[in-house]
Motif scaffolding. Structure first.
Motif, PDB file in Angstrom:
ATOM      1  N   ASN A  55       0.811  -1.211   0.000  1.00  0.00           N
ATOM      2  CA  ASN A  55       0.000   0.000   0.000  1.00  0.00           C
ATOM      3  C   ASN A  55       0.846   1.263   0.000  1.00  0.00           C
ATOM      4  OD1 ASN A  55      -2.326  -1.526   0.014  1.00  0.00           O
ATOM      5  ND2 ASN A  55      -2.623  -1.384   2.235  1.00  0.00           N
TER       6      ASN A  55
ATOM      7  N   THR B  70       2.035   2.139  -3.439  1.00  0.00           N
ATOM      8  CA  THR B  70       0.927   2.686  -4.236  1.00  0.00           C
ATOM      9  C   THR B  70       0.669   4.139  -3.883  1.00  0.00           C
ATOM     10  OG1 THR B  70      -0.103   0.492  -4.370  1.00  0.00           O
ATOM     11  CG2 THR B  70      -1.502   2.392  -4.836  1.00  0.00           C
TER      12      THR B  70
ATOM     13  N   GLN C 172       3.582   6.394  -5.239  1.00  0.00           N
ATOM     14  CA  GLN C 172       3.512   6.556  -6.696  1.00  0.00           C
ATOM     15  C   GLN C 172       2.361   7.481  -7.090  1.00  0.00           C
ATOM     16  OE1 GLN C 172       5.747   5.676  -8.893  1.00  0.00           O
ATOM     17  NE2 GLN C 172       7.001   4.702  -7.308  1.00  0.00           N
ATOM     18  N   PHE C 173       1.246   7.374  -6.384  1.00  0.00           N
ATOM     19  CA  PHE C 173       0.123   8.271  -6.664  1.00  0.00           C
ATOM     20  C   PHE C 173       0.524   9.714  -6.385  1.00  0.00           C
ATOM     21  CE2 PHE C 173      -3.495  10.826  -5.562  1.00  0.00           C
ATOM     22  CZ  PHE C 173      -4.471  10.458  -6.474  1.00  0.00           C
TER      23      PHE C 173
ATOM     24  N   ALA D 178      -5.943   5.690  -2.945  1.00  0.00           N
ATOM     25  CA  ALA D 178      -5.538   4.905  -4.109  1.00  0.00           C
ATOM     26  C   ALA D 178      -5.029   3.530  -3.690  1.00  0.00           C
ATOM     27  CB  ALA D 178      -4.456   5.644  -4.897  1.00  0.00           C
ATOM     28  N   ALA D 179      -4.548   3.434  -2.443  1.00  0.00           N
ATOM     29  CA  ALA D 179      -4.071   2.153  -1.907  1.00  0.00           C
ATOM     30  C   ALA D 179      -5.153   1.428  -1.116  1.00  0.00           C
ATOM     31  CB  ALA D 179      -2.848   2.394  -1.018  1.00  0.00           C
TER      32      ALA D 179
END
Length: 350
Positions: free
Chosen positions: A238, A241, A244-245, A276-277
């Motif tokens: 998570n 993620t 990166q977002f 997003a995660a």
């Protein structure tokens, strides 16, 4: 050749028939333009930064207050939805029990009383065993009727209680809505009143920083931001993620209350990154602090959140190597910056 000094400039001013007003004007011009009397660039930059930080802090506290009220309104709305669902479930239960209860009432009216049934049984019973069996059946029937009445009464009372709770939560939601509206209206007025000033100060800080960088023989860059996207430290799951977002949002504009996809404020960026995660975080930096587990500065990992200010009014997401992604303030865009600030409060891990 001897360099011209401020004294020489003064002598030039005093020559010739000048009026007192003209002399004052000339003095001001010389004092402002003379290198020996000019404010040191470092001091000018420091003062501009101080004014910008103070105004931004005041505005960000106001913005996070609006975000807090919005989160409270969302919680109140959810409480209404949960209690409405509970009320409807109890309502269905009561409707089901009412059918059974009505049948019991009708049967009791038909039989008049258990005593009359027992007398009838005592006359017609063919044997003592038959009589005992029928009395037992009567006891079971009476217990069933009593249980039915109790279930109906309990369901009716539960519905009344659920209705009271629903009404209370609806009132609380209405109050939360009104408070959120008032808070966000104040924020809007504050932003509209100060955004031009903040924009001008930010431009002045950027200009002074570029001048300072040029004087130092560096490329045009500021000590606060960088246009280079660094490679984040290793992360997994998570956290990877979320990081990166956040990096994918670089250069998108700051906007108060923004939670994407086109613009963000500080807590809107971090909540969206972790959403997003698949991890929910409220859209408020103080609430995010309370919703995360404390992490020491020495144990920071990519994806951790870093909190600043008293009261807490700013948050960024750590990407490793002493850097974070954050949405700083009005007039700026989402950026990569150092985590080192004097108003650091602590870190949290979702």
């Amino acid at each position: 050749m001897r360099p011209v000094t401020f004294v020489d400039d003064m002598r030039q001013v005093m020559r010739g028939p000048l009026s007192p007003l003209a002399i004052i004007v000339m003095l001001v011009v010389l004092m402002v333009g003379h290198p020996a009397l000019a404010q040191p660039p470092q001091q000018e930059l420091a003062e501009a930064r101080e004014r910008l930080d103070a105004l931004s802090r005041e505005l960000e506290i106001q913005i996070e207050e609006c975000n807090l009220r919005r989160e409270q309104r969302k919680a109140a709305d959810q409480a209404v939805a949960d209690n409405r669902t509970r009320y409807r479930r109890t309502e269905k239960r009561l409707a089901s029990v009412r059918v059974e209860y009505s049948e019991v009432v009708a049967q009791l009216y038909k039989d008049r009383s258990a005593g009359r049934q027992l007398n009838s049984l005592s006359v017609t019973a063919g044997s003592l065993a038959d009589y005992a069996e029928r009395v037992a059946w009567l006891d079971i029937t009476q217990d069933a009727r009593t249980t039915s009445v109790e279930r109906y009464t309990a369901a009716r009372d539960r519905l009344t209680a659920d209705a009271d709770v629903l009404e209370t939560t609806q009132q609380a939601a209405a109050e939360a809505e009104a408070e959120a509206q008032r808070s966000c209206d104040r924020t809007r007025e504050k932003v509209e009143a100060e955004e031009d000033t903040i924009g001008e100060l930010a431009a002045e800080v950027e200009r002074l920083e570029q001048e300072q960088a040029r004087e130092a023989g560096q490329q045009q860059a500021t000590a606060e931001t960088t246009s280079q996207v660094p490679a984040p430290a290793a992360a997994s799951g998570n956290a990877a993620t979320a990081v990166q977002f956040a990096l994918a949002q670089l250069d998108k504009p700051y906007s108060w209350g923004g939670s994407g996809p086109d613009s963000y404020d500080c807590s809107g960026l971090t909540s969206s990154a972790w959403a997003a995660a698949g991890v929910y975080l409220p859209h408020n930096s103080g609430m995010q602090y309370n919703a995360t587990s404390r992490v020491s500065h020495s144990d920071l990992q990519p994806g951790d959140l870093l909190f600043y200010g008293s009261p807490i009014h700013h948050v960024g997401i750590y990407i490793g190597n002493g850097q974070m992604v954050d949405a700083p303030r009005t007039g700026y865009t989402v950026r990569v910056t150092s985590i080192d600030r004097s108003n650091y409060v602590g870190a949290g891990r979702p």
